[in-house]
Scaffold this motif. Structure first.
Motif, PDB file in Angstrom:
ATOM      1  N   ASN A  33      90.686 106.197  60.214  1.00  0.00           N
ATOM      2  CA  ASN A  33      91.176 105.991  61.576  1.00  0.00           C
ATOM      3  C   ASN A  33      91.448 107.354  62.195  1.00  0.00           C
ATOM      4  O   ASN A  33      91.131 108.384  61.599  1.00  0.00           O
ATOM      5  N   SER A  34      92.027 107.380  63.363  1.00  0.00           N
ATOM      6  CA  SER A  34      92.198 108.651  64.060  1.00  0.00           C
ATOM      7  C   SER A  34      93.199 109.578  63.370  1.00  0.00           C
ATOM      8  O   SER A  34      93.146 110.788  63.566  1.00  0.00           O
ATOM      9  N   GLN A  35      94.099 109.034  62.544  1.00  0.00           N
ATOM     10  CA  GLN A  35      95.093 109.863  61.867  1.00  0.00           C
ATOM     11  C   GLN A  35      94.754 110.167  60.409  1.00  0.00           C
ATOM     12  O   GLN A  35      95.053 111.244  59.909  1.00  0.00           O
TER      13      GLN A  35
END
Length: 111
Positions: A33-35
């Motif tokens: 995911n983005s993190q």
């Protein structure tokens, strides 16, 4: 930033070598995911008792001293793995797997 491929490869190889040594079945789950980049490696091996899960990251620590006498093993695998992960903003955790053995969960920042 891009994750250092050499460090990432060594981490994954160290963890998979442990699973292959102790299990008949391994399942690898990857979530990005983005993190975070999350890699969960599940196996059906004997697992690690809860009270030992932190100790196995210490250099040369062995869960059962007699169990590994005939195996060629430095006792540094998870210690080195944890150290390598810290260099790439990653962490490693051990849990009980839904397969009955161990889940090794690796989380690396996805920047």
């Amino acid at each position: 930033s891009i994750v250092n491929a050499n460090i990432f490869n060594r981490v994954i190889i160290n963890v998979l070598n442990n699973s292959i040594l102790y299990a008949d079945y391994i399942k690898i789950l990857i979530e990005i995911n983005s993190q975070l980049i999350i890699i969960s490696i599940h196996d059906n091996g004997p697992g690690i008792p809860d009270q030992e899960k932190e100790s196995v990251f210490k250099p040369f620590y062995r869960i059962d001293k007699s169990r590994n006498q005939n195996k060629i093993n430095s006792g540094l695998g998870l210690s080195i793995t944890k150290s390598l992960l810290s260099q790439i903003n990653g962490i490693i955790n051990l849990k009980d797997s839904f397969l009955g053995g161990l889940e090794v969960r690796i989380e690396i920042e996805n920047k």
